[in-house]
Design a protein around this motif. Structure first.
Motif, PDB file in Angstrom:
ATOM      1  N   CYS A 121       0.800  -1.225   0.000  1.00 23.98           N
ATOM      2  CA  CYS A 121       0.000   0.000   0.000  1.00 23.98           C
ATOM      3  C   CYS A 121       0.836   1.281   0.000  1.00 23.98           C
ATOM      4  O   CYS A 121       0.319   2.353  -0.308  1.00 23.98           O
ATOM      5  CB  CYS A 121      -1.002   0.005   1.150  1.00 23.98           C
ATOM      6  N   TYR A 125      -0.513   5.707  -1.810  1.00 20.00           N
ATOM      7  CA  TYR A 125      -0.857   7.010  -1.215  1.00 20.00           C
ATOM      8  C   TYR A 125      -0.384   8.219  -2.036  1.00 20.00           C
ATOM      9  O   TYR A 125      -1.168   9.149  -2.253  1.00 20.00           O
ATOM     10  CB  TYR A 125      -0.370   7.080   0.240  1.00 20.00           C
ATOM     11  N   GLU A 166      -3.532  -6.216  -1.334  1.00 19.65           N
ATOM     12  CA  GLU A 166      -4.255  -5.430  -0.321  1.00 19.65           C
ATOM     13  C   GLU A 166      -5.462  -4.740  -0.935  1.00 19.65           C
ATOM     14  O   GLU A 166      -5.450  -4.368  -2.111  1.00 19.65           O
ATOM     15  CB  GLU A 166      -3.358  -4.318   0.260  1.00 19.65           C
ATOM     16  N   HIS A 247      -4.535   3.105  10.029  1.00 21.40           N
ATOM     17  CA  HIS A 247      -3.395   4.024  10.148  1.00 21.40           C
ATOM     18  C   HIS A 247      -3.807   5.391  10.682  1.00 21.40           C
ATOM     19  O   HIS A 247      -2.961   6.284  10.754  1.00 21.40           O
ATOM     20  CB  HIS A 247      -2.745   4.228   8.777  1.00 21.40           C
ATOM     21  N   CYS A 269      -6.122  -0.688   5.686  1.00 19.30           N
ATOM     22  CA  CYS A 269      -5.918  -1.682   4.628  1.00 19.30           C
ATOM     23  C   CYS A 269      -6.104  -3.075   5.195  1.00 19.30           C
ATOM     24  O   CYS A 269      -5.923  -3.317   6.387  1.00 19.30           O
ATOM     25  CB  CYS A 269      -4.516  -1.545   4.012  1.00 19.30           C
TER      26      CYS A 269
HETATM   27 ZN    ZN Z   1      -1.240  -1.713   3.895  1.00 20.62          ZN
END
Ligand code: ZN
Ligand code: ATP
Length: 303
Positions: A121, A125, A166, A247, A269
């Motif tokens: 992941c 972002y 993911e 997160h 995730c």
């Molecule tokens: Zn992740």
């Protein structure tokens, strides 16, 4: 010989895993990859209809992206960097001589501006951030990547290079928390359909150093990470095959991703450890997928 070595040895003796001489680095045969593809299909099926954007990445990321992600602060012991020869003829001559003499030749290698990807992941972002403020529905991504972690081990489930798939949710706290709750349910249904025994437990990442201990305690206290654990290596604790991570605004702040109301986005995730899932299947259903229960073969569409 302990049991965990013996599962590894059986996989090697059967020709399912090809050892390379480096702990945690394996080749895989056609049986392994057929199961891998089946699990990949089952993950797609489990997320079908959610409208996730598909992103697939090579096993390395831009050094700049990696630096900004903050990975070195928390996990410097896992990271792997890519270096290359950038010299002239003279330097090449010297390099060949060093290798012939069995001397260290790595010292002159230059950074290639690439770092091996530590988690799938991380690549997502900055791409979502670049697009500007999120819409009202936030965003959902289906991502996969080869990942590297320098954690050589004799446990076949702890590899240095492995594939991670993911689903990543980016949005408001309500959207992100609903996603994680939903996937903790779906993840258990997924493991059940694969015929795997499992438990779900709160977990923490192996943060580095003394400060890392505080980070880990905090992660557990706030229940930011859960894992779906399957017994794979006999004699050891069960192995995390899926993880469910919250997160909060860490990546939203890092990459300046904002929700429609201007607040920093939150992210979560669900990560599938692909090789670990294949190994769990081989452990519980036997090394010959042709003889697995029909319902399991159907879930994987093994044909
Ligand atoms: Zn992740
Ligand atoms: P562990 O606690 O076993 O070290 P982790 O918590 O570090 O795993 P994550 O960072 O959550 O793992 O990574 C997501 C998923 O990737 C894990 O749930 C696991 O299935 C898989 N994974 C992590 N590390 C490895 C590895 N070294 N080899 C194979 N799969 C891995």
């Amino acid at each position: 010989m302990d049991m965990q070595t013996s599962f590894r040895q059986r996989l090697i003796a059967e020709g399912i895993l090809f050892p390379t001489g480096v702990d945690g680095l394996f080749g895989r045969d056609g049986r392994f990859e057929a199961v891998f593809d089946g699990i990949d299909r089952a993950i797609t099926a489990a997320g079908l209809g959610d409208g996730a954007e598909v992103m697939r990445f090579p096993p390395a990321m831009a050094q700049q992206t990696f630096e900004k992600s903050g990975y070195m602060k928390n996990f410097p012991h896992f990271a792997g960097t890519v270096h290359c020869f950038c010299g002239d003829d003279r330097a090449h001559h010297q390099l060949m001589a060093q290798m012939a003499r069995g001397e260290d030749w790595m010292g002159d290698q230059q950074p290639a501006d690439l770092v091996l990807t530590p988690a799938a992941c991380y690549a997502v972002y900055p791409i979502v951030a670049q697009r500007g403020t999120l819409g009202d529905d936030g965003h959902l991504v289906d991502v996969s990547s080869y990942c590297f972690r320098h954690e050589p081990s004799l446990e076949p489930t702890r590899m240095q290079l492995f594939r991670m798939r993911e689903y990543v949710r980016i949005g408001t706290p309500a959207q992100v928390l609903a996603f994680r709750e939903d996937w903790m349910r779906r993840g258990q249904a997924f493991a059940t359909a694969l015929g795997l025994p499992f438990e779900v437990d709160v977990a923490n990442d192996p943060f580095f150093g003394r400060v890392g201990k505080l980070m880990a305690d905090n992660q557990r206290e706030q229940a930011l990470k859960f894992e779906l654990l399957v017994p794979v290596n006999d004699g050891l604790g069960p192995t995390a095959c899926l993880s469910f991570n919250y997160h909060m605004t860490y990546f939203g702040d890092t990459w300046d991703i904002r929700t429609a109301d201007g607040a920093p986005a939150q992210t979560a995730c669900v990560a599938f450890g692909m090789e670990r899932l294949v190994l769990a299947m081989l452990k519980h259903h036997g090394l010959d997928p042709a003889r697995w229960p029909l319902s399991v073969r159907e879930t994987l569409a093994l044909g």
